[in-house]
Design a protein around this motif. Sequence first.
Motif, PDB file in Angstrom:
ATOM      1  N   UNK A   1       2.336  11.552  -8.434  1.00 28.81           N
ATOM      2  CA  UNK A   1       0.972  12.058  -8.189  1.00 28.81           C
ATOM      3  C   UNK A   1       0.507  12.700  -9.366  1.00 28.81           C
ATOM      4  N   UNK A   2      -0.770  13.007  -9.406  1.00 26.98           N
ATOM      5  CA  UNK A   2      -1.611  13.418 -10.686  1.00 26.98           C
ATOM      6  C   UNK A   2      -1.179  14.906 -10.694  1.00 26.98           C
ATOM      7  N   UNK A   3      -0.442  15.423  -9.970  1.00 27.49           N
ATOM      8  CA  UNK A   3       0.207  16.824 -10.189  1.00 27.49           C
ATOM      9  C   UNK A   3       1.649  16.652 -10.820  1.00 27.49           C
ATOM     10  N   UNK A   4       2.063  15.648 -11.211  1.00 30.19           N
ATOM     11  CA  UNK A   4       3.264  15.712 -11.928  1.00 30.19           C
ATOM     12  C   UNK A   4       4.425  15.022 -11.246  1.00 30.19           C
ATOM     13  N   UNK A   5       4.324  14.973  -9.714  1.00 27.27           N
ATOM     14  CA  UNK A   5       5.454  14.662  -8.791  1.00 27.27           C
ATOM     15  C   UNK A   5       5.550  13.300  -9.068  1.00 27.27           C
TER      16      UNK A   5
ATOM     17  N   UNK B   1       0.974  -1.171  -0.090  1.00 25.04           N
ATOM     18  CA  UNK B   1      -0.019   0.125   0.105  1.00 25.04           C
ATOM     19  C   UNK B   1       0.851   1.314  -0.010  1.00 25.04           C
ATOM     20  N   UNK B   2       0.419   2.206  -0.678  1.00 18.19           N
ATOM     21  CA  UNK B   2       1.167   3.188  -0.548  1.00 18.19           C
ATOM     22  C   UNK B   2       0.920   4.061   0.650  1.00 18.19           C
ATOM     23  N   UNK B   3       1.559   3.602   1.969  1.00 19.10           N
ATOM     24  CA  UNK B   3       1.284   3.777   3.315  1.00 19.10           C
ATOM     25  C   UNK B   3       1.816   5.287   3.820  1.00 19.10           C
ATOM     26  N   UNK B   4       0.856   6.177   4.057  1.00 10.67           N
ATOM     27  CA  UNK B   4       1.598   7.443   4.651  1.00 10.67           C
ATOM     28  C   UNK B   4       1.554   7.515   6.099  1.00 10.67           C
ATOM     29  N   UNK B   5       1.667   6.627   6.767  1.00 11.84           N
ATOM     30  CA  UNK B   5       1.569   6.541   8.109  1.00 11.84           C
ATOM     31  C   UNK B   5       2.720   7.307   8.792  1.00 11.84           C
ATOM     32  N   UNK B   6       3.936   7.150   8.389  1.00 16.52           N
ATOM     33  CA  UNK B   6       5.193   7.857   8.622  1.00 16.52           C
ATOM     34  C   UNK B   6       6.399   6.846   8.697  1.00 16.52           C
TER      35      UNK B   6
ATOM     36  N   UNK C   1      -5.247  15.467  -4.125  1.00 19.91           N
ATOM     37  CA  UNK C   1      -4.356  14.814  -5.074  1.00 19.91           C
ATOM     38  C   UNK C   1      -4.475  13.301  -5.125  1.00 19.91           C
ATOM     39  N   UNK C   2      -4.198  12.624  -6.333  1.00 19.15           N
ATOM     40  CA  UNK C   2      -4.076  11.361  -6.309  1.00 19.15           C
ATOM     41  C   UNK C   2      -2.799  10.689  -6.628  1.00 19.15           C
ATOM     42  N   UNK C   3      -2.524   9.462  -6.178  1.00 14.67           N
ATOM     43  CA  UNK C   3      -1.092   8.947  -6.598  1.00 14.67           C
ATOM     44  C   UNK C   3      -1.462   7.326  -7.360  1.00 14.67           C
TER      45      UNK C   3
ATOM     46  N   UNK D   1      -0.549   1.472 -11.822  1.00 13.32           N
ATOM     47  CA  UNK D   1      -1.824   1.490 -11.293  1.00 13.32           C
ATOM     48  C   UNK D   1      -2.738   2.557 -11.618  1.00 13.32           C
ATOM     49  N   UNK D   2      -4.058   2.296 -11.550  1.00 13.74           N
ATOM     50  CA  UNK D   2      -4.854   3.710 -11.509  1.00 13.74           C
ATOM     51  C   UNK D   2      -4.330   4.723 -10.551  1.00 13.74           C
ATOM     52  N   UNK D   3      -4.931   5.981 -10.606  1.00 14.10           N
ATOM     53  CA  UNK D   3      -4.443   6.995  -9.619  1.00 14.10           C
ATOM     54  C   UNK D   3      -5.610   6.744  -8.597  1.00 14.10           C
TER      55      UNK D   3
END
Lengths: 921, 390
Positions: free
Chosen positions: B81-85, B45-50, B110-112, B126-128
């Motif tokens: 990211x869907x912002x180009x990052x 998972x793109x886990x953003x817990x830290x 944003x979506x990733x 993967x899909x965003x």
Amino acid sequence: MKKLYSSIFFLLIVLTTVVAQEKAGNKISVSFQQATIDQLVNELEARTGYRFYYDPVQFDSLRVKLNVTDKPVAAILDLAFANTAFHYAIVQQQVFLTKSRILKPGLVAGFFGGTTSGVAKPADVVTSYIDEAGEKVPEATTENKLYEIGIKTNEIKQGKATIAGYLRDIKSGEPVIAATIYDPIAKTGASTDQFGYYSITLPRGRRTLTIKGLGMRDTWRKITLYSDGKLNIELQEQVTSLKEVKISADKIANVRGVELGVSRLDAKSIKQVPTVFGEADVLRVVLTLPGVQTVGEASTGFNVRGGAADQNLILLNDATIYNPSHFFGFFSAFNPDIVKEIELYKSSIPEKYGGRLSSVLEVTDREGNKKKFTGTAGIGLLTSRLNIEGPIVKDKTSFIFGGRTTYSDWLLKLLPQEYKNSSASFYDFNLDISHHIDDRNDIYLTTYLSQDHFKLNSDTTYGYSNKNANIKWKHNFNNRLFSVLTTGIDRYNYDISSSAIPIDAYKLSFDVKQTTLKADFTYYLNKDNILDFGLSSIYYNLDPGDFEPNGKASLVVPDAVPAERALESALYVGDKYDITSNLSISAGIRYSLYNYLGPQTVYNYAPNLPKTGVNILDSTTYKKGQVVNTYHGPEIRVSARYYLADDLSIKGGYNTLRQYLHLLSNSTAISPTDVYKLSDPNIKPQYGDQLSLGLYKNFKENTIETSVEVYYKRIKDYLDYKSGATLLLNDHIEQDVINTRGKAYGIEFLIKKTTGKLNGWLSYTYSRTFLRQDDPNAGETINGGNFYPANYDKPNDVNFTGNYRFSHRFSISLDVTYSTGRPITLPIAKYESAGSERVLYSERNVYRIPDYFRSDFSMNIEGNHKVHQLTHNSWSIGVYNLTGRANAYSTFFTEQGGAINGYKLSIFAKPIPFVNYNIRF
Amino acid sequence: MRNKSNLLFIILIAAVALLINLRCRQPYISPAGSSATSYLVVNGTIDTWGDTCVINLSRTVKLTDSVNSIPELNAVVSVQGNDGTSYALTETGRGNYAYPDFSFLTSSAKQYRLNIVTSGGKTYQSDFVPVKNSPPIDSVYYTVNPTGIQLFSNTHDGTNNSRYYRWDYDETWVVRSYYDSYWELKTIPDVTVVQRSKPDQIDSCWISGKSSTIILNSSAKLSKDIITDNPVGIVGSTSEKLTSAYSILLHQYALTEDAFNYWQNLKKNTEQLGSIFDAQPSQIVGNIHCITNPSELVIGYISAGADSRKRLFVYKNALPYWQPQTPFVGCGLDTVLLADLHRLSAGAIPVSAVANGQGVVIGYDFATSRICVDCTLRGTNQQPSYWISK
């Protein structure tokens, strides 16, 4: 001697005539004011010496006002009866007064045999008396008596006349269905309909009719046919004879009938097929017929010629049965003790039926015994059943009642602790009443109620129920035209409830109701044409899911999929036409019209995009009764038969069908979690057509029937599911289903021996069924858009059902079944995910489970056959799955502690003995 | 109804009054077990817990293979990211690709997506997906049954936005050796037996594991976003996990409806088949696609967001007396005299000293099998930092 007798008779008549003529001719004068018939007659008798004969009752409405001078009696009577229904005839000094009928005194021309001089004009009988109410229709019960039909005339007219009437069982008064009446000289035949009614047009004169009915003794009746008339025929039940070889056949219908792919079985053949718990099972027997395949072992769902289980219209006395099984399919919904016969239409589906693509299975109950009270009772290990029948008004009104119930819960209680929360039970009741109003009118009331409950070790309880009631009124307009008016209500509902976790406790219910009204007419146009026409209308009312909290603590949000309503109507006409004595065709058209009705809110999807949530444009709301959308179209039903020889015929047929009601099921059988869905703007009706061809040949005096049939079938818009489809409580089901196209073809062989010590049938079927989903707009394609085998594609299928009678009291039955294993989707690779090894499945249905083989054996032992005893007993003892083969019901792969193991699941993997005790009283 | 619906079995047994199992389950070898194609499998998972975010890439193997999967090495993996990052992940071996900390990906606007270029040159994407954070776990608790303990969790989301949940867990438990060892055999410089120091103790170890089933639940049908009494797992009464102390760290993920459906489908296809009423298996398509060859199947579903975590301890003294099943079969002691010590191999572990009548040590008792005395063969003797002893 005969000549002398007639000569003397002649002489006497001549003499009296001469005397009478001398006295005739007196003229009198009379005057009447509102005279009654008695006053008139007294006056005339006193004045003339004539003697009057009449029935005063018939003349009580007559009042004569008359003033005449010097007129003969004939002239006076002419005036008196002018413009009335009364007639007179004067024979010498005698006057006969009649109402309505005209007497023609004198000898008919031709009375003196060939010696008549001048123009011999046949006596013209102008009035037909036969249609008069109250007239007793002759009951033809004996073979060697000559029955006279119509108005007797000395010289029989040329040409043809029609006789009609009922065929009944002499013992119970029940109608005999699908019996044939055949005149071998005229080569004309007819068969009885579901009420035992027939109509046949024959050349006038002396005729012999041979009569053959399923389960009845073959017989004949001698008639002299003068003019149109009625004849009811009573038949004797067939008592199987062991020593004597029957000369004539039970049936030659398979060769003679115009229809293809029709199988008819009576209760006796049904009862001799061994079943798993010893109780005769209607649907189990259907599965042994060619072209019919089982959905699975513990299931009564069946597939006919590559059709899905929901494409069969199952009718019990014209009522639609939505779920034809009990107890996980171990028992079928039909009480074997009151079923009279079943008829399965696989190919030639009569015009009067519609609404399903594959087949029509007609189950007909017996009519109650109209003469005396009788009954049967049966005791098995899991179920008991009872049926009682008898007259309410002798020979007029009768009833038949059947009931079944289980008592399996006590058995469940004997089991270990961990199973003690399981329970399962069912019951069903049939009550049919038939009333004979008069020779033109009959009324039939049939009702059915079934209820199933089960709970599997979990806290979730399942229940389902069929409820059906209908009334049929049969009316004969005349010998040639009769009608049946039917109205009824059919209902199927189920519910699932759970209460384990209080905040999640729920109750889910589902309900389908249909109200049917139909009128069917049959018109015997002439000897060569029988017309069927009629109309029908079905109003559907579906409650496709009502989800409610169960208990106060429950936080479940009530959710209801909006009710659906639709009207399916049809108009049909068909003609069975004997073009030559060898060629007959049956051609019909059915026009069906379907209206999806409001109140309803329907989503509008963007065109040419998959029907998914993101592609919804908006929605349209329709008011109550408003037509949301309409589908309609003709359905063609054609078949033809050509005799190649007396016992050899070839038949061909083509038919098209439409189905507006869909069954959505994630499992292959019909189970109480399935959802019915009506066609709507987003879900198209299913459409199918079938072309079939057959060859039929009988051997050994028609005791052995053989047939070969081939078919090719196409299906359009059959629903299959997207991966992970949610079916329950889904108010946008169109997002989870995909339309598929299907094709099916096959060849079916059947050999059947209907009589003798050894009887039974052997069938072999080779058939294939494929589906295809290649619409890129559906969101996903299956197997890359190629044809894939349907779940029920089983190419090879062999069935043997045999019965051997050692004596009247002892017989054995053997049933052998083989079929190719059905297709499955198998794991093809494994991988690691979410902490476990997991499997990857193949494309849909590219592999097969192992082949299926089973043999069953049963012995039927009857008590003694003395006629006069209180009860007759019988036992049936047997073994299901004699060889104990562990047939795979399914295969599956499951993860256990990190490893993946494949398993084969079998039901009834060991021989299962059973015993059943039956009483008849 | 779904699981082990043995009703048929029950009825039939009773019906024939014979104790024979009529509904039988037999092993079945799939004729299709040797598919040649190997598909890419994406776990994680793109886990953003830290903490470190790990994505694992592997390949499917034949059913008959002895390994479960083959790691996919030398791929170039990034989160876009869907912002180009774009954020590149580093390969850490065994098919793992890691990023130190994604906790800055917090924007709900944003979506990733995950982007993979394999060493074979194929591109997978993967899909965003949106970043969906899980609400806190309210509680993790257990109930005691005759057959073991049942673990449950509760949660709620006041905003009613989470609705679909998935859980997995890390579990840790203490195992004890059959014999406590107070001594250590030294072979360098000389063969001697010395007293074992505390950090080197081998009689008490911590074993770790992970959940092996897909745990899902949803409040979509409830008026409030509340999950109560959610069954997380079962520990059997005879399990060695309950001999001393057991701990579970539950991870809770909030899913999108689409992700939930994927997991449910995967669970249905790999864990729930087998009863008569079950659905037919189907091929499962996740949200990862092969860009180079669109018809190629890719296994896996990528979600993004922070999980929430909660730990629970279960101690032996709170449980009934249960007899655990241990691997200590045939454990015994052999005495080795001092003079014979040099004959022992380096790994031998003395359990206790043997003294003569005068209290002089003349030899040592050694366990007949090393597993009887050394728990480090199965776990670690270092107490985890989060461990709370009782």
